[in-house]
Write a protein that holds these residues in place. Structure first.
Motif, PDB file in Angstrom:
ATOM      1  N   ILE A  17      48.897  60.102  48.505  1.00  0.00           N
ATOM      2  CA  ILE A  17      47.987  58.976  48.779  1.00  0.00           C
ATOM      3  C   ILE A  17      48.387  58.291  50.080  1.00  0.00           C
ATOM      4  O   ILE A  17      47.556  58.021  50.947  1.00  0.00           O
ATOM      5  N   GLN A  18      49.675  57.995  50.214  1.00  0.00           N
ATOM      6  CA  GLN A  18      50.167  57.288  51.403  1.00  0.00           C
ATOM      7  C   GLN A  18      49.939  58.111  52.670  1.00  0.00           C
ATOM      8  O   GLN A  18      49.494  57.570  53.687  1.00  0.00           O
ATOM      9  N   ASP A  19      50.240  59.387  52.623  1.00  0.00           N
ATOM     10  CA  ASP A  19      50.033  60.243  53.800  1.00  0.00           C
ATOM     11  C   ASP A  19      48.560  60.295  54.189  1.00  0.00           C
ATOM     12  O   ASP A  19      48.213  60.216  55.366  1.00  0.00           O
ATOM     13  N   ALA A  20      47.685  60.429  53.192  1.00  0.00           N
ATOM     14  CA  ALA A  20      46.249  60.488  53.481  1.00  0.00           C
ATOM     15  C   ALA A  20      45.782  59.189  54.137  1.00  0.00           C
ATOM     16  O   ALA A  20      45.034  59.215  55.121  1.00  0.00           O
ATOM     17  N   LEU A  21      46.213  58.061  53.610  1.00  0.00           N
ATOM     18  CA  LEU A  21      45.799  56.777  54.173  1.00  0.00           C
ATOM     19  C   LEU A  21      46.390  56.558  55.569  1.00  0.00           C
ATOM     20  O   LEU A  21      45.710  56.106  56.487  1.00  0.00           O
TER      21      LEU A  21
END
Length: 157
Positions: A20-24
């Motif tokens: 999630i963090q990488d995508a955001l």
């Protein structure tokens, strides 16, 4: 004045938080949203240094810096966070935050985190995911094998 929306993701371990963090951090292009992580995908260090000053000292030690560096780390992360919040306010964007550090904090610390963002014009909604323990255990085991070299040596019977 209406507060801007803020989604605060409490990322428990082995629940997909890193993805999630990488995508955001790397791929969010929709200007209606602003992801703030303190300059890195995972906002855990930034959150811990902002809300627990002793963590800035620990981080300074991990980075091989002297004890005086913790104040600089805290100040730099605070400025990065504030710039991200300013950007969200200018755009009237939905603020997005995610950090594994948050899932294991006390109610008192989480209340302080919420108040920090509300004082800056954001209406905080907290989101988290708790994975069923069997799936968590399988994921944890695979992580140990992959990243920590966990090996099994067969024994003779």
């Amino acid at each position: 004045m209406t507060k801007l929306p803020c989604t605060l993701h409490l990322g428990a371990p082995k629940t997909g938080s890193t993805a999630i963090q990488d995508a955001l951090f790397f791929h969010l292009r929709d200007r209606r949203f602003q992801y703030v992580g303190g300059g890195v995908p995972n906002g855990s260090y930034a959150f811990s240094c902002l809300f627990q000053p002793q963590e800035a000292q620990r981080l300074a030690g991990l980075l091989g810096r002297g004890t005086g560096a913790s104040h600089n780390i805290h100040e730099r992360l605070t400025r990065r966070f504030e710039r991200g919040l300013d950007r969200a306010r200018r755009r009237q964007a939905h603020l997005l935050l995610s950090a594994e550090w948050l899932w294991r904090q006390t109610a008192e610390v989480l209340s302080e985190v919420r108040q920090y963002f509300e004082d800056r014009g954001f209406a905080v909604q907290v989101r988290g995911y708790v994975r069923p323990w069997t799936g968590w255990l399988h994921s944890w085991f695979q992580h140990q094998v992959r990243y920590h070299g966990l090996r099994f040596v067969p024994t003779e019977s």
